[in-house]
Design an enzyme around this catalytic site. Structure first.
Site, mmCIF file in Angstrom:
data_model
loop_
_atom_site.group_PDB
_atom_site.id
_atom_site.type_symbol
_atom_site.label_atom_id
_atom_site.label_comp_id
_atom_site.label_asym_id
_atom_site.label_seq_id
_atom_site.Cartn_x
_atom_site.Cartn_y
_atom_site.Cartn_z
ATOM 1 N N ARG A 223 -12.938 -9.255 -1.279
ATOM 2 C CA ARG A 223 -11.877 -9.009 -0.297
ATOM 3 C C ARG A 223 -12.504 -8.787 1.069
ATOM 4 O O ARG A 223 -13.627 -8.293 1.182
ATOM 5 C CB ARG A 223 -11.028 -7.800 -0.719
ATOM 6 C CG ARG A 223 -10.411 -7.981 -2.085
ATOM 7 C CD ARG A 223 -9.643 -6.760 -2.532
ATOM 8 N NE ARG A 223 -8.388 -6.606 -1.815
ATOM 9 C CZ ARG A 223 -7.522 -5.622 -2.048
ATOM 10 N NH1 ARG A 223 -7.802 -4.694 -2.947
ATOM 11 N NH2 ARG A 223 -6.386 -5.560 -1.369
ATOM 12 N N LYS B 91 0.572 3.704 -6.003
ATOM 13 C CA LYS B 91 1.298 2.455 -5.781
ATOM 14 C C LYS B 91 2.366 2.237 -6.844
ATOM 15 O O LYS B 91 2.867 1.127 -7.026
ATOM 16 C CB LYS B 91 0.326 1.282 -5.731
ATOM 17 C CG LYS B 91 -0.663 1.388 -4.566
ATOM 18 C CD LYS B 91 -1.584 0.198 -4.499
ATOM 19 C CE LYS B 91 -2.570 0.343 -3.343
ATOM 20 N NZ LYS B 91 -3.486 -0.823 -3.251
ATOM 21 N N GLU C 23 0.841 -1.192 0.000
ATOM 22 C CA GLU C 23 0.000 0.000 0.000
ATOM 23 C C GLU C 23 0.880 1.246 0.000
ATOM 24 O O GLU C 23 2.106 1.162 0.043
ATOM 25 C CB GLU C 23 -0.968 -0.054 1.181
ATOM 26 C CG GLU C 23 -1.840 -1.305 1.120
ATOM 27 C CD GLU C 23 -2.931 -1.392 2.181
ATOM 28 O OE1 GLU C 23 -3.320 -0.346 2.726
ATOM 29 O OE2 GLU C 23 -3.410 -2.516 2.434
#
Length: 274
Positions: A262, A53, A3
């Site tokens: 998720r 990212k 992250e």
């Protein structure tokens, strides 16, 4: 996938190893990048920056290398030309007289001009990056107040890099917990006070994770648990990946749910989940 805080820490390590130093050797695995090896050898690297990212490597001419780690990519730094002991596929290697930086397993690597960077298909869609020095709290709270996002479910929105860049799965659950909000609502269903709490949590926990190497829990709780010889996994986060453990704040059992493929983690008491 790493992250935002992990990507910024990687950029820091690369800057320590490469910034302002002359490239003695350069290797690109992909054929379309091979032409740059002899051209960039002997140049200095100006800086390395994180964008969401992704990582941007600025050379002393107009060129910028864009790389995105995706799921499996990883940068490694070694001294004096030493090579990491790994079975990963080498994609890029940058050497100077003191340090070497290796990028393994990444498949998304491009060479851009500085002028092309803002228009890159990934970068142009990014929302404000909390860790970028130019980003302010006002930039973040403006996203939470924007009409563009009000009909989005919060759990989905927090993973959208066009909303706030750099947030991933662990920061998502931690932000919702710290803001004390029920994770099951659309953004328009939260009060102004809750949106402010979310914005403050987004800034605070992202910066805390960057500064601590991935720890989002309150420092006082971390220190208390360390004195009890707790493992890192037991004190690192408030709720993330702590299913069936007790909440550090209230003692309630942490729960998990799958949303969009998720998991999210939450405390039903602290977050007032019905």
């Amino acid at each position: 996938m790493p992250e935002g805080p992990e990507i910024w820490r990687t950029a820091d390590a690369l800057n320590d190893a490469l910034q302002g130093k002359t490239i003695s050797e350069l290797y690109f695995a992909f054929e379309e990048l091979k032409q740059h090896e002899p051209e960039l050898k002997g140049m200095e690297i100006q800086k390395i920056e994180a964008r969401g990212k992704a990582i941007l490597t600025f050379f002393e001419d107009d060129r910028v290398m864009y790389s995105h780690n995706q799921l499996y990519g990883k940068w490694m730094v070694r001294a004096n030309g030493a090579k990491p002991n790994t079975n990963r596929k080498l994609r890029v290697a940058i050497h100077n007289t003191d340090q070497s930086a290796y990028l393994y397993s990444a498949t998304d690597i491009e060479m851009l001009s500085q002028e092309e960077v803002p228009a890159h298909s990934y970068i142009k869609k990014l929302g404000p990056d909390v860790l970028h020095p130019d980003t302010t709290y006002e930039d973040v709270i403006a996203q939470y107040r924007s009409d563009s996002f009000q009909n989005r479910k919060l759990t989905t929105l927090l993973l959208d890099q066009g909303f706030v860049s750099g947030i991933g799965n662990y920061l998502r659950s931690e932000i919702m917990f710290y803001a004390k909000v029920d994770p099951h609502k659309k953004l328009r269903e939260y009060s102004d006070e809750e949106k402010e709490a979310l914005a403050k949590a987004t800034v605070k926990l992202t910066k805390r994770s960057y500064e601590t190497g991935g720890i989002t829990n309150d420092p006082s709780i971390v220190e208390a648990l360390k004195r009890e010889k707790a493992k890192r996994s037991e004190y690192r986060h408030f709720v993330y990946n702590r299913t069936d453990d007790r909440c550090h704040k209230c003692g309630q059992i942490i729960e998990e749910e799958k949303t969009g493929g998720r998991k999210i983690y939450f405390c039903p008491n602290c977050q007032q989940v019905d």
